[in-house]
Design a protein around this motif. Structure first.
Motif, PDB file in Angstrom:
ATOM      1  N   ASN A 124      -1.059 -11.961   3.274  1.00 45.63           N
ATOM      2  CA  ASN A 124       0.011 -10.973   3.168  1.00 45.63           C
ATOM      3  C   ASN A 124       0.577 -10.620   4.548  1.00 45.63           C
ATOM      4  OD1 ASN A 124       1.525  -9.577   1.292  1.00 45.63           O
ATOM      5  ND2 ASN A 124       0.378  -7.678   1.534  1.00 45.63           N
ATOM      6  N   GLY A 125       0.329 -11.473   5.541  1.00 48.74           N
ATOM      7  CA  GLY A 125       0.799 -11.218   6.891  1.00 48.74           C
ATOM      8  C   GLY A 125       0.172  -9.952   7.431  1.00 48.74           C
ATOM      9  N   ASP A 126       0.957  -9.071   7.974  1.00 50.47           N
ATOM     10  CA  ASP A 126       0.465  -7.808   8.502  1.00 50.47           C
ATOM     11  C   ASP A 126       0.298  -6.767   7.406  1.00 50.47           C
ATOM     12  OD1 ASP A 126       0.341  -8.711  11.088  1.00 50.47           O
ATOM     13  OD2 ASP A 126       2.409  -8.166  11.535  1.00 50.47           O
ATOM     14  N   GLY A 127       0.476  -7.152   6.148  1.00 49.62           N
ATOM     15  CA  GLY A 127       0.348  -6.197   5.059  1.00 49.62           C
ATOM     16  C   GLY A 127       1.695  -5.630   4.685  1.00 49.62           C
ATOM     17  N   GLU A 128       1.914  -5.459   3.415  1.00 44.34           N
ATOM     18  CA  GLU A 128       3.183  -4.943   2.927  1.00 44.34           C
ATOM     19  C   GLU A 128       2.949  -3.548   2.384  1.00 44.34           C
ATOM     20  OE1 GLU A 128       6.736  -6.495  -0.056  1.00 44.34           O
ATOM     21  OE2 GLU A 128       4.766  -7.433  -0.052  1.00 44.34           O
ATOM     22  N   ALA A 129       3.786  -2.606   2.760  1.00 49.01           N
ATOM     23  CA  ALA A 129       3.650  -1.255   2.241  1.00 49.01           C
ATOM     24  C   ALA A 129       3.600  -1.307   0.717  1.00 49.01           C
ATOM     25  CB  ALA A 129       4.812  -0.399   2.718  1.00 49.01           C
ATOM     26  N   LEU A 130       2.666  -0.533   0.152  1.00 46.34           N
ATOM     27  CA  LEU A 130       2.442  -0.647  -1.290  1.00 46.34           C
ATOM     28  C   LEU A 130       3.674  -0.280  -2.101  1.00 46.34           C
ATOM     29  CD1 LEU A 130       0.537  -1.277  -3.573  1.00 46.34           C
ATOM     30  CD2 LEU A 130      -0.375   1.036  -3.393  1.00 46.34           C
ATOM     31  N   ASP A 131       4.419   0.732  -1.651  1.00 40.69           N
ATOM     32  CA  ASP A 131       5.607   1.101  -2.424  1.00 40.69           C
ATOM     33  C   ASP A 131       6.623  -0.035  -2.440  1.00 40.69           C
ATOM     34  OD1 ASP A 131       6.203   1.331   0.244  1.00 40.69           O
ATOM     35  OD2 ASP A 131       7.210   3.263   0.090  1.00 40.69           O
ATOM     36  N   ALA A 132       6.743  -0.764  -1.313  1.00 42.59           N
ATOM     37  CA  ALA A 132       7.659  -1.903  -1.269  1.00 42.59           C
ATOM     38  C   ALA A 132       7.148  -3.035  -2.155  1.00 42.59           C
ATOM     39  CB  ALA A 132       7.836  -2.390   0.163  1.00 42.59           C
ATOM     40  N   LEU A 133       5.829  -3.259  -2.129  1.00 34.70           N
ATOM     41  CA  LEU A 133       5.245  -4.295  -2.984  1.00 34.70           C
ATOM     42  C   LEU A 133       5.478  -3.986  -4.457  1.00 34.70           C
ATOM     43  CD1 LEU A 133       3.403  -6.771  -3.497  1.00 34.70           C
ATOM     44  CD2 LEU A 133       1.460  -5.189  -3.384  1.00 34.70           C
ATOM     45  N   LEU A 134       5.228  -2.741  -4.854  1.00 34.40           N
ATOM     46  CA  LEU A 134       5.421  -2.370  -6.256  1.00 34.40           C
ATOM     47  C   LEU A 134       6.891  -2.457  -6.652  1.00 34.40           C
ATOM     48  CD1 LEU A 134       2.945   0.654  -6.480  1.00 34.40           C
ATOM     49  CD2 LEU A 134       2.649  -1.625  -7.477  1.00 34.40           C
ATOM     50  N   ALA A 135       7.792  -2.143  -5.711  1.00 35.58           N
ATOM     51  CA  ALA A 135       9.222  -2.288  -6.004  1.00 35.58           C
ATOM     52  C   ALA A 135       9.582  -3.748  -6.221  1.00 35.58           C
ATOM     53  CB  ALA A 135      10.043  -1.702  -4.852  1.00 35.58           C
ATOM     54  N   ASP A 136       9.000  -4.633  -5.418  1.00 40.15           N
ATOM     55  CA  ASP A 136       9.236  -6.067  -5.605  1.00 40.15           C
ATOM     56  C   ASP A 136       8.663  -6.545  -6.941  1.00 40.15           C
ATOM     57  OD1 ASP A 136      10.532  -6.250  -3.192  1.00 40.15           O
ATOM     58  OD2 ASP A 136       8.793  -7.019  -2.093  1.00 40.15           O
TER      59      ASP A 136
ATOM     60  N   SER B  47      -5.188  -1.500   9.244  1.00 39.64           N
ATOM     61  CA  SER B  47      -5.506  -0.226   8.599  1.00 39.64           C
ATOM     62  C   SER B  47      -4.450   0.214   7.592  1.00 39.64           C
ATOM     63  CB  SER B  47      -5.672   0.870   9.654  1.00 39.64           C
ATOM     64  OG  SER B  47      -4.485   1.033  10.404  1.00 39.64           O
ATOM     65  N   ASP B  48      -3.257  -0.385   7.646  1.00 41.98           N
ATOM     66  CA  ASP B  48      -2.176   0.006   6.738  1.00 41.98           C
ATOM     67  C   ASP B  48      -2.084  -0.870   5.487  1.00 41.98           C
ATOM     68  OD1 ASP B  48      -1.395   2.060   8.395  1.00 41.98           O
ATOM     69  OD2 ASP B  48       0.090   0.860   9.466  1.00 41.98           O
ATOM     70  N   TYR B  49      -3.023  -1.807   5.323  1.00 43.26           N
ATOM     71  CA  TYR B  49      -2.877  -2.763   4.221  1.00 43.26           C
ATOM     72  C   TYR B  49      -2.783  -2.065   2.867  1.00 43.26           C
ATOM     73  CZ  TYR B  49      -3.362  -6.966   1.430  1.00 43.26           C
ATOM     74  OH  TYR B  49      -3.132  -7.977   0.534  1.00 43.26           O
ATOM     75  N   TYR B  50      -3.628  -1.080   2.617  1.00 40.53           N
ATOM     76  CA  TYR B  50      -3.622  -0.371   1.338  1.00 40.53           C
ATOM     77  C   TYR B  50      -2.890   0.973   1.425  1.00 40.53           C
ATOM     78  CZ  TYR B  50      -7.221  -3.703  -0.189  1.00 40.53           C
ATOM     79  OH  TYR B  50      -7.907  -4.839  -0.526  1.00 40.53           O
ATOM     80  N   LYS B  51      -2.159   1.180   2.499  1.00 35.30           N
ATOM     81  CA  LYS B  51      -1.497   2.468   2.698  1.00 35.30           C
ATOM     82  C   LYS B  51      -0.532   2.768   1.548  1.00 35.30           C
ATOM     83  CE  LYS B  51       1.058   5.125   6.159  1.00 35.30           C
ATOM     84  NZ  LYS B  51       1.682   5.107   7.498  1.00 35.30           N
ATOM     85  N   GLY B  52      -0.588   3.987   1.056  1.00 36.69           N
ATOM     86  CA  GLY B  52       0.278   4.392  -0.048  1.00 36.69           C
ATOM     87  C   GLY B  52      -0.428   4.453  -1.383  1.00 36.69           C
ATOM     88  N   LEU B  53      -1.649   3.874  -1.455  1.00 36.41           N
ATOM     89  CA  LEU B  53      -2.368   3.916  -2.724  1.00 36.41           C
ATOM     90  C   LEU B  53      -2.874   5.337  -3.000  1.00 36.41           C
ATOM     91  CD1 LEU B  53      -3.504   2.495  -5.184  1.00 36.41           C
ATOM     92  CD2 LEU B  53      -5.471   1.776  -3.797  1.00 36.41           C
ATOM     93  N   PHE B  54      -3.483   5.957  -1.985  1.00 34.51           N
ATOM     94  CA  PHE B  54      -3.955   7.338  -2.108  1.00 34.51           C
ATOM     95  C   PHE B  54      -4.280   7.822  -0.706  1.00 34.51           C
ATOM     96  CE2 PHE B  54      -6.679  10.881  -3.462  1.00 34.51           C
ATOM     97  CZ  PHE B  54      -5.929  11.376  -4.526  1.00 34.51           C
TER      98      PHE B  54
END
Length: 543
Positions: A84-96, A140-147
């Motif tokens: 996932n490269g440097d990690g995708e913000a979860l809200d952006a991933l869920l939008a995709d 550290s931001d990989y799961y950012k936005g989950l909780f």
């Protein structure tokens, strides 16, 4: 006389017979922890490196790994590049993912994100139900936005969080695990006082309060074909909230904030491999040496199968917030056979006279525990007959009906789907009918034979036979709170069953209502209206 302030934690201790002795000072907790870690040989943290294609273990006994085989437990190191490269913000991933047309594909992509860079295919062939695996990402931001702890605090202030129902306050000191739940609503004043006094906080059903957790779990449950649940754990620095134990679920530990020291141990015996129930709390002397020991940092993932004993504690310099995503509780072959065998036996006794023939007159004289050591040829003959009948029983097994029973249980467990913007605008939940300027507007939009529809999600509806009737079970009206609502279903007319099967099997394609295999256009439209009103189907374009 001036009244001395007493903290919520201290007040609880005076009221609860199960409470621990007055709180230990933080410095003393740290010293005790170091002592315990030294006693358990846990003074060295091992980083487990990657092995993408270990030799597949075929025999059940090989699931039990000895400490000497620790080197075969491979994870993914911090230095490996994440898919996932440097990690995708979860809200952006869920939008995709919301733009993915097929909910099965959406679920597959989300699971791959959860375990990246481990390929999902190799995870299930080499790791699932077999061994723990560690993914260290250095992100550290990989799961950012989950909780987050900020969201936790918001919930305490804004939501009706109840002790024992939504939140547990726990501690584990001097080898003893205790729960410190008062009665009633959990408010910040009391909850954060418990935390400051070294207690861990476990949020039991975050999906009821967090739309993001709800969304993630509602997608993953379709991938697992089994309920996906979650608990959130917030642990103060230098403390431990739970005793060593094993669970009856497949656990994905997702580190969100801070860091946590984990130890994972083999099942103690073959009887505890993939157990049916979770264990009681263990003492340290009961569990031996860990086969995996690691400090999880934000963005890391630890998976372990049911039956693997585990414990996590915080280091003195950081708190920990993690969410454990779980699945596959009571979803084994044995759980299915528990539904198959009783019905198969009932059918066999109705249809086969061999199952209705009487037992030998004297079988009590040579069978049973008191006769089990006898070398009696009648015992051999008796056991041979039992084996023959058991083999024959398989021919009467209503496997499809038993699978439907399992499916009904799953549908009751399910979270409702969290709708994408497109699904919302084209379903009954987003219908534009409303009160505006003193009158009702946009009401009575009609479904016609030309309207194109499909089921809302691949796994949101299922036809099941219930005796003489056929019912359609569905998840779209479920609650976000586990089993708060009864299982949703309605009886389907015989002339509509083919059309519903046609709809379910055609997903993800949209079909015109006129193509339904019903006798008349009126029937086709009436069925579509019923399914639309229940939220089971949506239209290709908003009505």
């Amino acid at each position: 006389m001036e009244r001395k302030h007493m903290s919520a934690f201290s007040l609880y201790q005076t009221l609860s017979t199960d409470a621990p002795s007055p709180g230990t000072k933080p410095s003393q907790r740290v010293a005790d922890k170091k002592k315990r870690k030294k006693e358990n040989g846990a003074n060295k943290v091992h980083t487990i490196k990657a092995q993408l294609k270990p030799e597949r273990k075929k025999k059940r006994k090989k699931l039990l790994m000895s400490p000497q085989r620790e080197e075969s437990l491979k994870g993914f190191t911090k230095d490996e590049e994440c898919a996932n490269g440097d990690g995708e913000a979860l809200d952006a991933l869920l939008a995709d993912l919301a733009n993915v047309n097929n909910s099965r594909e959406r679920a597959s992509k989300l699971f791959q994100w959860l375990v990246n860079p481990v390929p999902a295919k190799s995870f299930f062939s080499e790791t699932w139900e077999k061994k723990p695996i560690l993914v260290q990402r250095k992100n550290s931001d990989y799961y950012k936005g989950l909780f987050s702890t900020a969201e936790f605090d918001r919930m305490l202030r804004k939501e009706d969080v109840q002790y024992g129902v939504n939140l547990d306050v726990t501690s584990y000191t001097n080898g003893k695990r205790k729960t410190h739940n008062p009665a009633g609503r959990a408010l910040p004043f009391t909850v954060w006082d418990f935390y400051e006094n070294g207690c861990s906080l476990r949020l039991l059903n975050p999906q009821a309060f967090s739309s993001t957790v709800w969304n993630v779990l509602s997608i993953l449950q379709e991938y697992f074909g089994s309920m996906a649940g979650a608990n959130v754990y917030l642990t103060p620095p230098g403390t431990q909230g739970f005793a060593p134990h094993y669970d009856d679920i497949e656990a994905f530990v997702v580190q969100l904030e801070g860091k946590k020291h984990w130890r994972v141990y083999n099942p103690r015996s073959e009887d505890e491999v993939l157990p049916v129930l979770s264990s009681a709390n263990f003492n340290q002397i009961d569990i031996g040496k860990p086969i995996l020991e690691v400090v999880l940092e934000a963005g890391d993932l630890l998976y372990f199968p049911r039956g693997f004993i585990h414990q996590g504690d915080c280091l003195p310099d950081a708190h920990s917030l993690h969410v454990t995503i779980s699945s596959f509780q009571k979803n084994s072959w044995g759980d299915l056979l528990q539904k198959v065998v009783p019905v198969a036996l009932e059918i066999a006794m109705e249809e086969d006279v061999e199952f209705r023939k009487g037992l030998p007159l004297d079988y009590l004289t040579y069978m049973g525990v008191q006769n089990s050591d006898k070398a009696d040829p009648r015992r051999t003959q008796f056991l041979s007959q039992i084996q023959r009948l058991m083999k024959k029983l398989a021919t009467y097994s209503p496997v499809d009906a038993a699978v439907d029973q399992k499916a009904r249980d799953f549908f009751h467990d399910c979270l409702p789907p969290m709708l994408t913007p497109e699904e919302l605008s084209s379903s009954v939940q987003g219908a534009s009918a409303r009160w505006e300027h003193g009158q009702v507007v946009d009401v009575g939009s009609q479904i016609t034979a030309q309207t194109r529809v499909r089921v809302l999600r691949a796994g949101c509806a299922r036809l099941c036979s219930d005796g003489e009737a056929v019912n359609l079970y569905y998840t779209t009206e479920n609650s976000r709170v586990y089993h708060k609502e009864e299982l949703k279903s309605f009886e389907v007319k015989a002339e509509h069953t083919d059309a519903i099967e046609f709809l379910i099997h055609s997903y993800p394609k949209f079909l015109t209502v006129g193509s339904f295999p019903c006798d008349s256009t009126e029937d086709k439209v009436a069925l579509a209206e019923l399914l639309f009103e229940r939220g089971i189907i949506h239209t290709a374009e908003p009505l």
